[in-house]
Design an enzyme around this catalytic site. Structure first.
Site, PDB file in Angstrom:
ATOM      1  CE  LYS A  15      -2.239  -0.855   3.873  1.00 49.75           C
ATOM      2  NZ  LYS A  15      -1.704  -2.162   4.268  1.00 49.75           N
ATOM      3  NE  ARG A  90      -4.148  -0.828   9.725  1.00 50.36           N
ATOM      4  CZ  ARG A  90      -3.066  -0.343   9.132  1.00 50.36           C
ATOM      5  NH1 ARG A  90      -3.074   0.853   8.615  1.00 50.36           N
ATOM      6  NH2 ARG A  90      -1.969  -1.076   9.054  1.00 50.36           N
ATOM      7  NE  ARG A 129       7.582  -3.165   6.075  1.00 48.35           N
ATOM      8  CZ  ARG A 129       6.285  -2.821   6.118  1.00 48.35           C
ATOM      9  NH1 ARG A 129       5.698  -2.311   5.060  1.00 48.35           N
ATOM     10  NH2 ARG A 129       5.604  -3.023   7.208  1.00 48.35           N
ATOM     11  NE  ARG A 159       6.548  -0.638   9.958  1.00 49.94           N
ATOM     12  CZ  ARG A 159       5.385  -0.435   9.322  1.00 49.94           C
ATOM     13  NH1 ARG A 159       5.363   0.153   8.147  1.00 49.94           N
ATOM     14  NH2 ARG A 159       4.251  -0.822   9.854  1.00 49.94           N
ATOM     15  NE  ARG A 170       1.923  -4.677  11.171  1.00 54.07           N
ATOM     16  CZ  ARG A 170       2.915  -4.548  10.295  1.00 54.07           C
ATOM     17  NH1 ARG A 170       4.068  -5.196  10.483  1.00 54.07           N
ATOM     18  NH2 ARG A 170       2.774  -3.775   9.250  1.00 54.07           N
TER      19      ARG A 170
HETATM   20  P1  AMP Z   1       1.038   0.745   8.682  1.00 52.23           P
HETATM   21  O1  AMP Z   1       2.257   1.545   8.441  1.00 52.23           O
HETATM   22  O2  AMP Z   1      -0.139   1.184   7.815  1.00 52.23           O
HETATM   23  O3  AMP Z   1       1.281  -0.739   8.590  1.00 52.23           O
HETATM   24  O4  AMP Z   1       0.578   1.047  10.196  1.00 52.23           O
HETATM   25  C1  AMP Z   1       1.422   0.714  11.290  1.00 52.23           C
HETATM   26  C2  AMP Z   1       0.615   0.690  12.572  1.00 52.23           C
HETATM   27  O5  AMP Z   1       0.046   1.986  12.810  1.00 52.23           O
HETATM   28  C3  AMP Z   1      -0.578  -0.256  12.582  1.00 52.23           C
HETATM   29  O6  AMP Z   1      -0.202  -1.598  12.904  1.00 52.23           O
HETATM   30  C4  AMP Z   1      -1.434   0.386  13.665  1.00 52.23           C
HETATM   31  O7  AMP Z   1      -0.924   0.121  14.963  1.00 52.23           O
HETATM   32  C5  AMP Z   1      -1.241   1.859  13.390  1.00 52.23           C
HETATM   33  N1  AMP Z   1      -2.241   2.361  12.418  1.00 52.23           N
HETATM   34  C6  AMP Z   1      -2.001   2.849  11.162  1.00 52.23           C
HETATM   35  N2  AMP Z   1      -3.144   3.220  10.561  1.00 52.23           N
HETATM   36  C7  AMP Z   1      -4.140   2.963  11.446  1.00 52.23           C
HETATM   37  C8  AMP Z   1      -5.555   3.106  11.408  1.00 52.23           C
HETATM   38  N3  AMP Z   1      -6.180   3.576  10.321  1.00 52.23           N
HETATM   39  N4  AMP Z   1      -6.250   2.730  12.505  1.00 52.23           N
HETATM   40  C9  AMP Z   1      -5.644   2.255  13.606  1.00 52.23           C
HETATM   41  N5  AMP Z   1      -4.327   2.073  13.698  1.00 52.23           N
HETATM   42  C10 AMP Z   1      -3.563   2.424  12.636  1.00 52.23           C
END
Ligand code: AMP
Length: 215
Positions: A15, A90, A129, A159, A170
């Site tokens: 994404k 989400r 990653r 990360r 996740r």
């Molecule tokens: P990502 O970089 O999109 O994989 O997001 C990393 C982490 O940020 C996720 O595992 C959540 O803990 C938090 N996060 C990101 N976007 C959201 C969202 N829309 N709602 C809730 N938590 C989020």
């Protein structure tokens, strides 16, 4: 009026990479809630400290926190014209909140694009990653050059939520809380949901995405 697009898909589907490219192509801002939360965490704000606890565990940050951030970027600044949203919504309440934010200004989403990638490929991509310290370039452990970023040479790190245990968490959170968002959009049928095969090279996936958007 610009494009208003949500790019969905499980963790590791691509994404971030793809929405950045798509936004650049459309001349629209790219908003990643994950990036915004990580930068709040790195600057040590109160929001960042609250979010950190959930992010490191692979859990979702509470809806009202995330909705607050998104409301701000979509109602002020360049996001008013059009946008590519990445990693948001989400949960179903986030999707409802987004619809309400847009509806307040007589706006609506144009489309939801959904990247599909098999689970074993997601696990492999996430655990391999790496992100560079200096510029947040995203790469894979086998692309590293002398242990550094293949783009800028700075040090690569993993990360803290890309470890095998947190990746499993996740993916299960995705199944339970985010997959129903797609069903919600499909059922309401106000916004088209388009599935896109997310396997192959970055260029191949970009070409598939752009062919859906049209000229
Ligand atoms: P990502 O970089 O999109 O994989 O997001 C990393 C982490 O940020 C996720 O595992 C959540 O803990 C938090 N996060 C990101 N976007 C959201 C969202 N829309 N709602 C809730 N938590 C989020």
């Amino acid at each position: 009026m610009g494009h208003r697009i949500v790019l969905m898909g499980p963790p590791g589907a691509g994404k971030g990479t793809q929405s950045e490219r798509l936004a650049e192509h459309l001349g629209a801002p790219h908003y990643s809630t994950g990036d915004m939360l990580r930068s709040a965490r790195d600057s040590g704000t109160e929001l960042g400290r609250e979010a950190d606890h959930y992010m490191s565990a692979g859990e979702l940050v509470p809806d009202e926190v995330v909705l607050g951030i998104v409301r701000e970027v979509l109602t002020e600044g360049p996001g008013q014209e059009g946008f590519v949203l990445d990693g948001f919504p989400r949960t179903v309440p986030q999707a409802e909140g987004l619809a309400a934010i847009l509806d307040d200004d007589d706006r609506a989403l144009d489309r939801v694009l959904n990247l599909r990638v098999p689970e074993e490929e997601l696990v492999r991509r996430l655990t391999e990653r790496r992100v560079c310290r200096e510029n947040d370039h995203v790469t894979s452990v086998d692309e590293a050059e002398d242990g550094g970023c293949p783009i800028c040479g700075s040090r690569l790190v993993q990360r803290d939520d890309d470890t095998p245990e947190t990746v499993r968490r996740r993916l299960s959170v995705y199944d339970r809380r985010t997959r129903p968002v797609l069903e919600w959009y499909r059922r309401r049928s106000e916004v088209p949901v388009q599935d896109i095969e997310g396997t192959g090279t970055v260029d191949e996936v970009s070409a598939r995405l752009l062919s859906r958007i049209g000229p």
